[in-house]
Motif scaffolding. Sequence first.
Motif, PDB file in Angstrom:
ATOM      1  N   TYR A   7       0.830  -1.205   0.000  1.00  0.00           N
ATOM      2  CA  TYR A   7       0.000   0.000   0.000  1.00  0.00           C
ATOM      3  C   TYR A   7       0.866   1.257   0.000  1.00  0.00           C
ATOM      4  CZ  TYR A   7      -3.715   3.250   1.109  1.00  0.00           C
ATOM      5  OH  TYR A   7      -4.598   4.294   1.081  1.00  0.00           O
ATOM      6  N   ALA A   8       1.944   1.231   0.774  1.00  0.00           N
ATOM      7  CA  ALA A   8       2.857   2.384   0.817  1.00  0.00           C
ATOM      8  C   ALA A   8       3.463   2.637  -0.562  1.00  0.00           C
ATOM      9  CB  ALA A   8       3.956   2.148   1.851  1.00  0.00           C
ATOM     10  N   PHE A   9       3.887   1.581  -1.234  1.00  0.00           N
ATOM     11  CA  PHE A   9       4.428   1.748  -2.586  1.00  0.00           C
ATOM     12  C   PHE A   9       3.356   2.275  -3.538  1.00  0.00           C
ATOM     13  CE2 PHE A   9       8.002  -1.211  -1.461  1.00  0.00           C
ATOM     14  CZ  PHE A   9       9.021  -0.329  -1.783  1.00  0.00           C
ATOM     15  N   SER A  30       4.504  -2.235  -5.735  1.00  0.00           N
ATOM     16  CA  SER A  30       3.298  -2.515  -4.965  1.00  0.00           C
ATOM     17  C   SER A  30       2.771  -3.905  -5.292  1.00  0.00           C
ATOM     18  CB  SER A  30       2.229  -1.457  -5.275  1.00  0.00           C
ATOM     19  OG  SER A  30       1.029  -1.751  -4.618  1.00  0.00           O
ATOM     20  N   ARG A  31       2.664  -4.203  -6.567  1.00  0.00           N
ATOM     21  CA  ARG A  31       2.187  -5.520  -7.004  1.00  0.00           C
ATOM     22  C   ARG A  31       3.091  -6.625  -6.462  1.00  0.00           C
ATOM     23  NH1 ARG A  31       1.988  -6.785 -13.270  1.00  0.00           N
ATOM     24  NH2 ARG A  31       4.169  -6.282 -12.996  1.00  0.00           N
ATOM     25  N   LYS A  32       4.382  -6.390  -6.522  1.00  0.00           N
ATOM     26  CA  LYS A  32       5.353  -7.373  -6.033  1.00  0.00           C
ATOM     27  C   LYS A  32       5.132  -7.672  -4.539  1.00  0.00           C
ATOM     28  CE  LYS A  32      10.344  -7.619  -5.422  1.00  0.00           C
ATOM     29  NZ  LYS A  32      11.592  -6.914  -5.708  1.00  0.00           N
ATOM     30  N   GLN A  33       4.858  -6.640  -3.757  1.00  0.00           N
ATOM     31  CA  GLN A  33       4.653  -6.832  -2.323  1.00  0.00           C
ATOM     32  C   GLN A  33       3.351  -7.579  -2.038  1.00  0.00           C
ATOM     33  OE1 GLN A  33       7.081  -6.376  -0.191  1.00  0.00           O
ATOM     34  NE2 GLN A  33       8.281  -5.606  -1.916  1.00  0.00           N
ATOM     35  N   TYR A  34       2.306  -7.281  -2.800  1.00  0.00           N
ATOM     36  CA  TYR A  34       1.049  -8.026  -2.610  1.00  0.00           C
ATOM     37  C   TYR A  34       1.219  -9.487  -3.010  1.00  0.00           C
ATOM     38  CZ  TYR A  34      -1.538  -3.833  -1.454  1.00  0.00           C
ATOM     39  OH  TYR A  34      -1.990  -2.700  -0.836  1.00  0.00           O
ATOM     40  N   GLU A  35       2.011  -9.748  -4.034  1.00  0.00           N
ATOM     41  CA  GLU A  35       2.281 -11.139  -4.410  1.00  0.00           C
ATOM     42  C   GLU A  35       3.018 -11.855  -3.287  1.00  0.00           C
ATOM     43  OE1 GLU A  35       4.373 -10.685  -8.098  1.00  0.00           O
ATOM     44  OE2 GLU A  35       2.520 -10.417  -9.249  1.00  0.00           O
ATOM     45  N   LYS A  36       3.958 -11.168  -2.655  1.00  0.00           N
ATOM     46  CA  LYS A  36       4.684 -11.768  -1.529  1.00  0.00           C
ATOM     47  C   LYS A  36       3.760 -11.985  -0.335  1.00  0.00           C
ATOM     48  CE  LYS A  36       9.282 -10.321  -2.821  1.00  0.00           C
ATOM     49  NZ  LYS A  36      10.530  -9.699  -2.407  1.00  0.00           N
ATOM     50  N   ALA A  37       2.804 -11.089  -0.136  1.00  0.00           N
ATOM     51  CA  ALA A  37       1.837 -11.266   0.957  1.00  0.00           C
ATOM     52  C   ALA A  37       1.024 -12.533   0.742  1.00  0.00           C
ATOM     53  CB  ALA A  37       0.913 -10.052   1.049  1.00  0.00           C
ATOM     54  N   LEU A  38       0.678 -12.805  -0.494  1.00  0.00           N
ATOM     55  CA  LEU A  38      -0.131 -13.990  -0.796  1.00  0.00           C
ATOM     56  C   LEU A  38       0.623 -15.288  -0.562  1.00  0.00           C
ATOM     57  CD1 LEU A  38      -2.052 -12.730  -3.917  1.00  0.00           C
ATOM     58  CD2 LEU A  38      -3.036 -13.377  -1.711  1.00  0.00           C
ATOM     59  N   ILE A  39       1.937 -15.239  -0.569  1.00  0.00           N
ATOM     60  CA  ILE A  39       2.719 -16.445  -0.285  1.00  0.00           C
ATOM     61  C   ILE A  39       2.409 -16.949   1.121  1.00  0.00           C
ATOM     62  CG2 ILE A  39       5.076 -17.288   0.129  1.00  0.00           C
ATOM     63  CD1 ILE A  39       5.943 -15.446  -2.208  1.00  0.00           C
TER      64      ILE A  39
END
Length: 75
Positions: free
Chosen positions: A28-30, A39-48
């Motif tokens: 969200y910050a990104f 941002s997309r990359k961080q959400y993908e990592k969250a889904l892991i």
Amino acid sequence: NWKQLILTTNEVLKQGIDFKTLRQRLGYAFFMQANYYESRKQYEKALIFDLRCLQAHKEQQFVETFLSAVARLAK
């Protein structure tokens, strides 16, 4: 202060602390800094951490939709 949040979160990650909500907040910050690909990359990592997390899926889908719209406008 989004920039400070990103810097602080990156320091926490360097210490080996990593969890779903941290990645979601970083995503969200990104996004708020208009760094949509990160941002997309961080959400993908969250889904892991939890592939069944509906909120993370919604946030990732929002970023994907936004990136698609930006790409269409850039043409």
